[in-house]
Design a protein around this motif. Structure first.
Motif, short mmCIF file in Angstrom:
data_model
loop_
_atom_site.label_atom_id
_atom_site.label_comp_id
_atom_site.label_asym_id
_atom_site.label_seq_id
_atom_site.Cartn_x
_atom_site.Cartn_y
_atom_site.Cartn_z
N ILE A 7 0.88 -1.37 -0.03
CA ILE A 7 0.01 0.10 0.08
C ILE A 7 0.77 1.32 -0.12
O ILE A 7 0.78 2.21 -0.69
CB ILE A 7 -0.94 0.01 1.27
CG1 ILE A 7 -1.91 -1.17 1.08
CG2 ILE A 7 -1.70 1.40 1.38
CD1 ILE A 7 -2.78 -1.43 2.06
N HIS A 8 1.85 1.15 0.71
CA HIS A 8 2.74 2.34 0.89
C HIS A 8 3.66 2.53 -0.31
O HIS A 8 3.81 3.79 -0.84
CB HIS A 8 3.81 2.20 2.07
CG HIS A 8 3.15 2.47 3.44
ND1 HIS A 8 2.51 3.80 3.85
CD2 HIS A 8 2.94 1.55 4.60
CE1 HIS A 8 2.10 3.56 5.05
NE2 HIS A 8 2.44 2.30 5.59
N GLN A 11 1.07 3.90 -2.89
CA GLN A 11 0.69 5.43 -2.47
C GLN A 11 1.97 6.47 -2.99
O GLN A 11 1.65 7.52 -3.51
CB GLN A 11 0.60 5.45 -0.81
CG GLN A 11 0.42 6.81 -0.27
CD GLN A 11 0.32 6.54 1.08
OE1 GLN A 11 0.65 5.64 1.69
NE2 GLN A 11 0.06 7.75 1.75
N ASP A 12 3.10 5.99 -2.45
CA ASP A 12 4.25 6.88 -3.11
C ASP A 12 4.87 7.05 -4.35
O ASP A 12 5.08 8.00 -4.94
CB ASP A 12 5.71 6.32 -2.19
CG ASP A 12 5.71 6.34 -0.56
OD1 ASP A 12 4.79 7.18 -0.35
OD2 ASP A 12 6.49 5.80 -0.09
N THR A 17 -3.62 8.94 -2.02
CA THR A 17 -3.77 8.87 -0.58
C THR A 17 -3.69 7.38 -0.01
O THR A 17 -3.93 6.37 -0.89
CB THR A 17 -5.12 9.52 -0.25
OG1 THR A 17 -6.21 8.90 -0.62
CG2 THR A 17 -5.31 11.08 -0.75
N LYS A 18 -3.40 7.34 1.37
CA LYS A 18 -3.40 6.26 1.61
C LYS A 18 -4.71 5.40 1.61
O LYS A 18 -4.83 4.20 1.23
CB LYS A 18 -3.09 6.07 3.28
CG LYS A 18 -2.87 4.66 4.03
CD LYS A 18 -2.40 4.63 5.17
CE LYS A 18 -2.15 3.38 5.79
NZ LYS A 18 -1.54 3.40 7.19
N THR A 19 -5.72 6.07 1.76
CA THR A 19 -7.35 5.38 1.31
C THR A 19 -7.32 4.98 0.15
O THR A 19 -7.70 3.56 -0.35
CB THR A 19 -8.23 6.49 1.73
OG1 THR A 19 -8.04 6.80 3.12
CG2 THR A 19 -9.65 5.72 1.63
N THR A 22 -4.98 1.94 -0.53
CA THR A 22 -5.64 0.79 0.29
C THR A 22 -6.60 0.06 -0.63
O THR A 22 -6.81 -1.05 -0.74
CB THR A 22 -6.22 1.01 1.64
OG1 THR A 22 -4.87 1.60 2.24
CG2 THR A 22 -6.91 -0.13 2.39
#
Length: 93
Positions: A7-8, A11-12, A17-19, A22
Motif C-alpha cells: 500500500i505504501h 501510495q508513494d 492517498t493512503k485510502t 488501500t
C-alpha cells in the motif's frame, strides 16, 4: 513485502492517498480471491499464476492417538511462478 508495504509503495509511486492505495490493493486481492473461490485460474503474465487443486478424501491417522480418521475432500490454492519472475529472482541471487 507485506500488504501494508505494498500500500505504501503504491501510495508513494502514484501520489495516491493512503485510502485510495488501500482501496486499490483491496480490490485487486478481493477479485483474485473471488475468482479462485469460483474455481477460476488467475494468471498475471510474467509474474505468476494461481489455481485450485482438489484432493480426494483419504484414510489418515491421528498422530496423537494413532486412531484412523477419514480426511474429507478439500481444495487448496496453488501458486506457480512465471518464467520471467524465476529469471529475475535467479539474477538477483
Amino acid at each position: 513485502m507485506n500488504k501494508l508495504e505494498l500500500i505504501h509503495a503504491l501510495q508513494d509511486s502514484h501520489n495516491l492517498t493512503k485510502t485510495e492505495a488501500t482501496k486499490c490493493v483491496e480490490i485487486f486481492f478481493g477479485e483474485m480471491a473471488k475468482a479462485l473461490e469460483k474455481g477460476d485460474r488467475v494468471e498475471i503474465r510474467g509474474l505468476c499464476s494461481f489455481h485450485i487443486k482438489t484432493y480426494d478424501s483419504y484414510a489418515g491417522r491421528n498422530p496423537r492417538s494413532g486412531e484412523k480418521v477419514v480426511v474429507k475432500q478439500k481444495k487448496l490454492p496453488f501458486f506457480k511462478a512465471g518464467t520471467e519472475l524465476k529469471q529475475r529472482v535467479d539474477r538477483a541471487g
